[in-house]
Scaffold this motif. Sequence first.
Motif, PDB file in Angstrom:
ATOM      1  N   LEU A  78     -65.492   7.450 -66.066  1.00  0.00           N
ATOM      2  CA  LEU A  78     -64.247   6.662 -65.984  1.00  0.00           C
ATOM      3  C   LEU A  78     -63.934   6.044 -67.348  1.00  0.00           C
ATOM      4  CD1 LEU A  78     -64.824   4.755 -62.624  1.00  0.00           C
ATOM      5  CD2 LEU A  78     -63.150   6.568 -63.047  1.00  0.00           C
ATOM      6  N   ASP A  79     -62.671   5.693 -67.533  1.00  0.00           N
ATOM      7  CA  ASP A  79     -62.301   4.910 -68.715  1.00  0.00           C
ATOM      8  C   ASP A  79     -62.979   3.544 -68.623  1.00  0.00           C
ATOM      9  OD1 ASP A  79     -60.694   6.926 -69.559  1.00  0.00           O
ATOM     10  OD2 ASP A  79     -58.854   6.074 -68.703  1.00  0.00           O
ATOM     11  N   VAL A  80     -63.269   2.994 -69.774  1.00  0.00           N
ATOM     12  CA  VAL A  80     -63.851   1.655 -69.798  1.00  0.00           C
ATOM     13  C   VAL A  80     -62.757   0.617 -69.598  1.00  0.00           C
ATOM     14  CG1 VAL A  80     -64.897  -0.065 -71.293  1.00  0.00           C
ATOM     15  CG2 VAL A  80     -65.818   2.261 -71.232  1.00  0.00           C
ATOM     16  N   ILE A  81     -62.970  -0.283 -68.669  1.00  0.00           N
ATOM     17  CA  ILE A  81     -62.065  -1.425 -68.499  1.00  0.00           C
ATOM     18  C   ILE A  81     -62.926  -2.675 -68.610  1.00  0.00           C
ATOM     19  CG2 ILE A  81     -60.592  -2.659 -66.863  1.00  0.00           C
ATOM     20  CD1 ILE A  81     -59.547  -0.120 -65.845  1.00  0.00           C
ATOM     21  N   GLY A  82     -62.522  -3.613 -69.428  1.00  0.00           N
ATOM     22  CA  GLY A  82     -63.273  -4.867 -69.579  1.00  0.00           C
ATOM     23  C   GLY A  82     -64.634  -4.659 -70.219  1.00  0.00           C
ATOM     24  N   THR A  83     -65.544  -5.583 -69.927  1.00  0.00           N
ATOM     25  CA  THR A  83     -66.909  -5.525 -70.458  1.00  0.00           C
ATOM     26  C   THR A  83     -67.624  -4.287 -69.924  1.00  0.00           C
ATOM     27  OG1 THR A  83     -66.838  -7.907 -70.117  1.00  0.00           O
ATOM     28  CG2 THR A  83     -68.962  -6.977 -70.758  1.00  0.00           C
ATOM     29  N   THR A  84     -68.491  -3.695 -70.723  1.00  0.00           N
ATOM     30  CA  THR A  84     -69.286  -2.579 -70.190  1.00  0.00           C
ATOM     31  C   THR A  84     -70.730  -3.025 -69.961  1.00  0.00           C
ATOM     32  OG1 THR A  84     -69.907  -1.807 -72.394  1.00  0.00           O
ATOM     33  CG2 THR A  84     -67.955  -0.812 -71.404  1.00  0.00           C
ATOM     34  N   PHE A  85     -71.306  -2.472 -68.927  1.00  0.00           N
ATOM     35  CA  PHE A  85     -72.716  -2.697 -68.624  1.00  0.00           C
ATOM     36  C   PHE A  85     -73.389  -1.348 -68.529  1.00  0.00           C
ATOM     37  CE2 PHE A  85     -70.515  -6.399 -66.902  1.00  0.00           C
ATOM     38  CZ  PHE A  85     -71.254  -7.429 -67.469  1.00  0.00           C
ATOM     39  N   ASP A  86     -74.586  -1.260 -69.105  1.00  0.00           N
ATOM     40  CA  ASP A  86     -75.334  -0.006 -69.069  1.00  0.00           C
ATOM     41  C   ASP A  86     -76.084   0.099 -67.742  1.00  0.00           C
ATOM     42  OD1 ASP A  86     -76.771   2.246 -69.501  1.00  0.00           O
ATOM     43  OD2 ASP A  86     -78.143   1.366 -70.980  1.00  0.00           O
ATOM     44  N   GLY A  87     -75.681   1.069 -66.952  1.00  0.00           N
ATOM     45  CA  GLY A  87     -76.323   1.224 -65.637  1.00  0.00           C
ATOM     46  C   GLY A  87     -77.423   2.269 -65.635  1.00  0.00           C
ATOM     47  N   SER A  88     -77.769   2.808 -66.785  1.00  0.00           N
ATOM     48  CA  SER A  88     -78.746   3.910 -66.761  1.00  0.00           C
ATOM     49  C   SER A  88     -80.121   3.423 -66.301  1.00  0.00           C
ATOM     50  CB  SER A  88     -78.831   4.634 -68.116  1.00  0.00           C
ATOM     51  OG  SER A  88     -78.853   3.715 -69.156  1.00  0.00           O
ATOM     52  N   ASN A  89     -80.756   4.260 -65.511  1.00  0.00           N
ATOM     53  CA  ASN A  89     -82.044   3.928 -64.874  1.00  0.00           C
ATOM     54  C   ASN A  89     -81.936   2.702 -63.976  1.00  0.00           C
ATOM     55  OD1 ASN A  89     -83.175   6.079 -66.225  1.00  0.00           O
ATOM     56  ND2 ASN A  89     -83.779   4.825 -67.972  1.00  0.00           N
ATOM     57  N   LYS A  90     -80.741   2.507 -63.423  1.00  0.00           N
ATOM     58  CA  LYS A  90     -80.552   1.399 -62.485  1.00  0.00           C
ATOM     59  C   LYS A  90     -79.830   1.897 -61.236  1.00  0.00           C
ATOM     60  CE  LYS A  90     -80.417  -1.965 -66.223  1.00  0.00           C
ATOM     61  NZ  LYS A  90     -80.165  -1.053 -67.367  1.00  0.00           N
ATOM     62  N   LEU A  91     -80.067   1.186 -60.145  1.00  0.00           N
ATOM     63  CA  LEU A  91     -79.450   1.509 -58.855  1.00  0.00           C
ATOM     64  C   LEU A  91     -78.476   0.395 -58.497  1.00  0.00           C
ATOM     65  CD1 LEU A  91     -79.543   3.154 -56.061  1.00  0.00           C
ATOM     66  CD2 LEU A  91     -81.244   1.432 -55.357  1.00  0.00           C
ATOM     67  N   LEU A  92     -77.259   0.760 -58.096  1.00  0.00           N
ATOM     68  CA  LEU A  92     -76.272  -0.245 -57.695  1.00  0.00           C
ATOM     69  C   LEU A  92     -76.131  -0.264 -56.172  1.00  0.00           C
ATOM     70  CD1 LEU A  92     -74.178  -2.260 -58.945  1.00  0.00           C
ATOM     71  CD2 LEU A  92     -72.456  -0.487 -58.533  1.00  0.00           C
ATOM     72  N   LEU A  93     -76.272  -1.443 -55.600  1.00  0.00           N
ATOM     73  CA  LEU A  93     -76.068  -1.603 -54.147  1.00  0.00           C
ATOM     74  C   LEU A  93     -75.145  -2.793 -53.905  1.00  0.00           C
ATOM     75  CD1 LEU A  93     -79.678  -1.226 -52.615  1.00  0.00           C
ATOM     76  CD2 LEU A  93     -77.853   0.485 -52.685  1.00  0.00           C
ATOM     77  N   PRO A  94     -74.488  -2.807 -52.749  1.00  0.00           N
ATOM     78  CA  PRO A  94     -73.757  -4.017 -52.375  1.00  0.00           C
ATOM     79  C   PRO A  94     -74.747  -5.165 -52.186  1.00  0.00           C
ATOM     80  CG  PRO A  94     -73.919  -2.494 -50.509  1.00  0.00           C
ATOM     81  CD  PRO A  94     -74.450  -1.772 -51.715  1.00  0.00           C
ATOM     82  N   GLY A  95     -74.325  -6.381 -52.469  1.00  0.00           N
ATOM     83  CA  GLY A  95     -75.202  -7.534 -52.269  1.00  0.00           C
ATOM     84  C   GLY A  95     -75.562  -7.686 -50.799  1.00  0.00           C
ATOM     85  N   PHE A  96     -76.779  -8.146 -50.560  1.00  0.00           N
ATOM     86  CA  PHE A  96     -77.233  -8.396 -49.187  1.00  0.00           C
ATOM     87  C   PHE A  96     -76.831  -9.808 -48.751  1.00  0.00           C
ATOM     88  CE2 PHE A  96     -81.043  -5.569 -50.492  1.00  0.00           C
ATOM     89  CZ  PHE A  96     -80.354  -4.420 -50.170  1.00  0.00           C
ATOM     90  N   VAL A  97     -76.941 -10.047 -47.454  1.00  0.00           N
ATOM     91  CA  VAL A  97     -76.666 -11.373 -46.896  1.00  0.00           C
ATOM     92  C   VAL A  97     -77.963 -11.963 -46.343  1.00  0.00           C
ATOM     93  CG1 VAL A  97     -75.365 -12.652 -45.152  1.00  0.00           C
ATOM     94  CG2 VAL A  97     -74.311 -10.668 -46.280  1.00  0.00           C
ATOM     95  N   ASN A  98     -78.337 -13.115 -46.840  1.00  0.00           N
ATOM     96  CA  ASN A  98     -79.442 -13.865 -46.229  1.00  0.00           C
ATOM     97  C   ASN A  98     -78.794 -14.623 -45.071  1.00  0.00           C
ATOM     98  OD1 ASN A  98     -81.614 -15.463 -45.557  1.00  0.00           O
ATOM     99  ND2 ASN A  98     -81.912 -16.333 -47.598  1.00  0.00           N
ATOM    100  N   ALA A  99     -78.828 -14.003 -43.891  1.00  0.00           N
ATOM    101  CA  ALA A  99     -77.903 -14.390 -42.824  1.00  0.00           C
ATOM    102  C   ALA A  99     -78.378 -15.550 -41.945  1.00  0.00           C
ATOM    103  CB  ALA A  99     -77.596 -13.163 -41.955  1.00  0.00           C
ATOM    104  N   HIS A 100     -79.518 -16.120 -42.287  1.00  0.00           N
ATOM    105  CA  HIS A 100     -79.966 -17.320 -41.567  1.00  0.00           C
ATOM    106  C   HIS A 100     -81.083 -17.992 -42.353  1.00  0.00           C
ATOM    107  CE1 HIS A 100     -80.786 -20.070 -38.270  1.00  0.00           C
ATOM    108  NE2 HIS A 100     -82.071 -19.746 -38.324  1.00  0.00           N
ATOM    109  N   THR A 101     -80.834 -19.226 -42.768  1.00  0.00           N
ATOM    110  CA  THR A 101     -81.900 -20.010 -43.366  1.00  0.00           C
ATOM    111  C   THR A 101     -81.595 -21.498 -43.181  1.00  0.00           C
ATOM    112  OG1 THR A 101     -83.300 -20.332 -45.312  1.00  0.00           O
ATOM    113  CG2 THR A 101     -80.937 -20.097 -45.723  1.00  0.00           C
ATOM    114  N   HIS A 102     -82.559 -22.307 -43.561  1.00  0.00           N
ATOM    115  CA  HIS A 102     -82.386 -23.769 -43.583  1.00  0.00           C
ATOM    116  C   HIS A 102     -82.935 -24.211 -44.936  1.00  0.00           C
ATOM    117  CE1 HIS A 102     -81.962 -23.530 -39.167  1.00  0.00           C
ATOM    118  NE2 HIS A 102     -83.048 -22.782 -39.175  1.00  0.00           N
TER     119      HIS A 102
END
Lengths: 465, 465
Positions: free
Chosen positions: A35-59
């Motif tokens: 893709l074209d670069v838009i904004g800041t670039t981050f190097d994702g090589s050797n990294k896995l991208l996932l959606p953030g998880f939810v800690n769905a219950h704590t106190h």
Amino acid sequence: MNFTIQNVLISIDDAYLTVDVQVVNDKIAAIAPNLDVIGTTFDGSNKLLLPGFVNAHTHSSEMWQRGIMSIFPLELWLAELYDFAPLDLEKVYLSALGTAVETLLSGGTSVVDHLVLTPGLELETIAAAVRAYREVGIRAFIAPLIQDESLSAGIPSGKSVQNHDPYFRSTAATLQIIEEAVKQFHRPDEGVNILVAPTGIQLCSDALFTGCIELSDRYNLCRHSHLLETKAQEKLAQEKYGCTAVEHLQRIGYLGDRTSLAHCIWLNDTDIKILAQTQSTVVHNPLSNLRLGSGIAPILKYLQAGVNVSFGCDGASSNDSQDLLEAIKIGSILHNITDLDYQNWITPKKSVEMASLGGAKGLNVAEKIGSLSLGKQADLVLYDLTSLSLLPRTDPIGLLILGRPTNVVHSAWVNGKQIVSNHHVNTINIDKLRQELFNRSQWETKRKSPSVAQIETHYRQIMDL
Amino acid sequence: MNFTIQNVLISIDDAYLTVDVQVVNDKIAAIAPNLDVIGTTFDGSNKLLLPGFVNAHTHSSEMWQRGIMSIFPLELWLAELYDFAPLDLEKVYLSALGTAVETLLSGGTSVVDHLVLTPGLELETIAAAVRAYREVGIRAFIAPLIQDESLSAGIPSGKSVQNHDPYFRSTAATLQIIEEAVKQFHRPDEGVNILVAPTGIQLCSDALFTGCIELSDRYNLCRHSHLLETKAQEKLAQEKYGCTAVEHLQRIGYLGDRTSLAHCIWLNDTDIKILAQTQSTVVHNPLSNLRLGSGIAPILKYLQAGVNVSFGCDGASSNDSQDLLEAIKIGSILHNITDLDYQNWITPKKSVEMASLGGAKGLNVAEKIGSLSLGKQADLVLYDLTSLSLLPRTDPIGLLILGRPTNVVHSAWVNGKQIVSNHHVNTINIDKLRQELFNRSQWETKRKSPSVAQIETHYRQIMDL
């Protein structure tokens, strides 16, 4: 924020692809190679991208007592917890910071804090937690923990007659506090949400539940509660209502697609159908359930019945950590011993979906977060696949979920804002937090809880011990 | 080595004391406040000193397949594992390094490696593992995994007639290899031990067990084996012997105070009495047992019967980590759901004892290691109590065991030699290890196992699936 993550691994169906991910105005705008670069670039090589998880219950404030609580079942544990509960607002703030940091560094970008309120300082307690979560930048769902019956009412009477002190604050006054909290703090667009959250059928009247339903409807708030965490609560529901707790909650209208319910261990097959029909969400807290001996929630049955399930750490006094990856691992493999047929077992990819999209669904924000989908807010986590704990290279999601990842969160963004960079939370000073936690505590061994002494004999009787 | 750790926290009865610990000629020489300095000094302030734990059962080469193994029960999982087993001796060496490092950084100073042997290169495989463990400096108990029946023989026949290929190597040849390994590598005083270790009743003839007993007696070797890990093995024992596997092993003389047995899930009350009478040790591998759906080992019953119990990670393909603290946590709290009476539950201090002294007993070295006792070898671990994961300050052992400690091992000594300093293994180059693991692997998704395809239908039939 606008940014582009380049050459990052993502998971599609049964394969991994190397792609670029564009985020424009805090939303996922494109996912494709080169893709074209838009904004800041981050190097994702050797990294896995996932959606953030939810800690769905704590106190969050339980952090102050982690490690020291006796090895007790819930009812006695709770009595001990409250005998030593911290009252200081600065401590509330610090433990919310700690909860946010541990959640973030284990893949969570959202946290549901079933927040214990300091009596007489209820709004101030909520303000302290809000301040912490805003500072860290995690997406916060604050569920002020309320009840209108005193602690001893949470244990079944059995054949004896038990008298309970009235609760120190009226139901109406409690509901007023929640309404005021909504007015002061509920700002979904800014990442701060207030939920209605009676602690559970064991300590709440129908009037409190009904009042919460009204507030939920008036202000479009999600609903949260504990549900059937222990065998004692199952007995209590029968004593109190003459039916199961789930049947009762359905009757009074508490269940629904904005309702998430922590634990859900002692449900029968009819109850499970009700959860499915009402589209309620189960929050699975496996570590707490083991630590307190509460039991194994029938998660495979929930999934088969179509009930949405997410993961929580539960408070750090019953876990005793806020590491979401640990909760996801154990909450996934634990069920393999409940069903001989391995075709029903939870796969690592399913675990990821439960922790992200499942969490989002339970908070009624699945349209906004929970997956790498175009148009969704950028709540993203980048995992470093060169960490020793994620080597050798095999199936990255398999190893992330089934291994014991250590120091693997390289970057995290919440609502398009980067709050973890190069393995460090960059919004607050972690060394200062450690120093504060250190200074306000001391090493000690087991303590004597007067409340436990009061109720233990009755508890053992009721549980046939 | 001579050294003195100053101002360090240790646990005595129900309290923590701040003391100095003197080590002279690699042995613990004195423990008391304000001792004279002997040798090098180490600052123990804000740190907890414990005896090193024992990772009492693992298979190091499984590290190469961690994260990618299908979500299967043992019998199918094993078929898949062997279809993709690595053969390369350099890989054997690297995964032994990785196993040692993860064990060390989670509090273990000893490891029992039930080592899978590369066919035709058996002694070379053992040599590669020995080289790795010597380089790292961890105390190694290498248990070359042997069998004399082919893999399919490990599944019960049921009503069908099953023919199995003969195993590729004779029983006598296998025993010769073990004897040669003892001669070449068994050097207890240098921290390298060879054990006899038939994989288990499911794949071994009585001749192999008997041959191992003879070697064990002749060379004073400990004995190791898997025992009743799955329900299928329980059925198989009845088919094979007409009695339980424990009764059979007792009859042929394999049990005893130098015998440690991994898993021990499907034992009945009589079997448990036999383990107690023979002073055999159970190695509990809770994470593997959950991952493979094998069941919950009746650990509380073992403890009540006086059976010695220690903890293992098991191989990293069924866990999928070598983090001993994780195995100890889950292996402790898991049993709270098996017994309603919390007075029987395992406390964190008991867990520490099982992981250290329990491990040492199972390897017949309780006189030498396993506790902070005068005269014992200095196998010591120093935990950093200022790590965020061990804050706030509460009960240090409680939080170490029940929390999720991350980067907490500050220093470790094995036999008086320091091999972890300031959170880093100082005997090998970890970055180089990571690079080697990275270079010799690739990201991939699930694979097709021909052996699974062959046996799955029969397996499902036998297990009534």
